[in-house]
Design an enzyme around this catalytic site. Sequence first.
Site, PDB file in Angstrom:
ATOM      1  N   THR A 127      35.028  43.967  45.543  1.00 54.80           N
ATOM      2  CA  THR A 127      35.842  45.175  45.442  1.00 54.80           C
ATOM      3  C   THR A 127      35.656  46.043  46.683  1.00 54.80           C
ATOM      4  OG1 THR A 127      35.606  45.162  43.046  1.00 54.80           O
ATOM      5  CG2 THR A 127      36.312  47.222  44.068  1.00 54.80           C
ATOM      6  N   CYS A 267      31.587  48.260  38.475  1.00 54.41           N
ATOM      7  CA  CYS A 267      33.018  48.456  38.729  1.00 54.41           C
ATOM      8  C   CYS A 267      33.470  49.890  38.470  1.00 54.41           C
ATOM      9  CB  CYS A 267      33.838  47.486  37.878  1.00 54.41           C
ATOM     10  SG  CYS A 267      33.832  45.796  38.488  1.00 54.41           S
TER      11      CYS A 267
END
Length: 441
Positions: A127, A267
């Site tokens: 990410t 996340c």
Amino acid sequence: MEFNTIYSGLISGKEKLALVGLGYVGMPIAVEFAKHVQVIGFDINEKRVNEYRSGIDSTNEVGEAIKNTMVDFTADPARLKEARFIIVAVPTPVNDDTTPDLRPVEGASRTVGQNLAPGTIVVFESTVYPGVTEDICVPIIEKESGLKCGVDWKIGYSPERINPGDRVHTLTNIRKIVSGMDEESAREIKKVYDIVIKAGTVPVSTIKTAEAVKVVENSQRDINIAFVNEVAMICDRMGIDTDEVIYGMNSKWNALGFKPGLVGGHCIGVDPYYLTNAAEKLGYHSQIILNGRKVNDSMGAYVADAAIKQMIEAGLAPKKANVVILGITFKENCPDTRNSKVVDIIKRLKEYEIDPVVADSWADVDVAKHEYGVDLVPFKELPKADCLIVAVGHNEFRSMSMMQLKKMFKDVPDDEKVLIDVKSLYRLDELKASGMRFWRL
């Protein structure tokens, strides 16, 4: 140089696929691909590699499947030269000042560059904010390899969507975003991922778009959880049970189903900062996303303060009280402790000179000690509590009866037993009937 033969080469067994980074994301991908093609699984952590070779899955993501997998696990980066399709799945944390920490992804880029064979497609799953793959990773790989991107090798991006501990939404049945630097690479990347993604892949037009999808989808969840966390704090002040309010709200067809809680992990607790940091560089200051992060980052301290208040109202002296915390992982039924917000509860309690005792059979004892300085105690060795904080919804905690919970307390009147139910695991009517002093978020 041909790149449109990679898929067929993998299927025929002539070519190999490599995974760089074998944590909660990379290892399940490697194991799934290995059911269909030749896979090299590389990680710089030799201990982790040796565990996988021995059939031990410390992540608990694939379980017994690790014992029979055909993945060729290695800590030797030179083995990457054998692969024509390389997937990079390393962590992307944030620094103490919440700015993106790109060192893992930069290090992986150097490793890939130093061991890159011509004709390879490299796909990042880590990410990142829009632009990192092309503006930061590509130059590093080019410098280390001496090979030109777009000519000698190609780049793509496919953000990971693995949900640690989730046995329903698994790698193969979650639709996957895919992108490439041009039409040829995008087509080949889609074909390769379609080997394992039964739910199907979702191509997007550019790598930057794919990068944005990832950070936006997690920022959206973060904001929604921040909203219900704020509702929980308001309900607490009003003397209303939050869980009952949300249950009622969710009876409407368009309710979103979010619940209050501690928002940690690799996340949701991190990705919004990647998005807002990129926006800051372009002169835009986040109005909503950062405020959502502020609310969610404050919840650990809020829970600890609630525990202190309940202990005082129960006539206890908090500094002298035995406070027991059940759970330290960032989510239920999962050994992942990364960015755990239970640690914020512990920190806040220590500000009051309270040193809580923590138990979590899911968490790794060494990791908890190394990362947070927390000495996990076996469940059977826990001292009798004055205040019990059930912080994580592991099945073994969720299934405990009121009688079992009471046995964890000192032999004192029920109204002097303080139970903090962070995840609203227990039925409200049973909590009331127990006679214990309870509080839930």
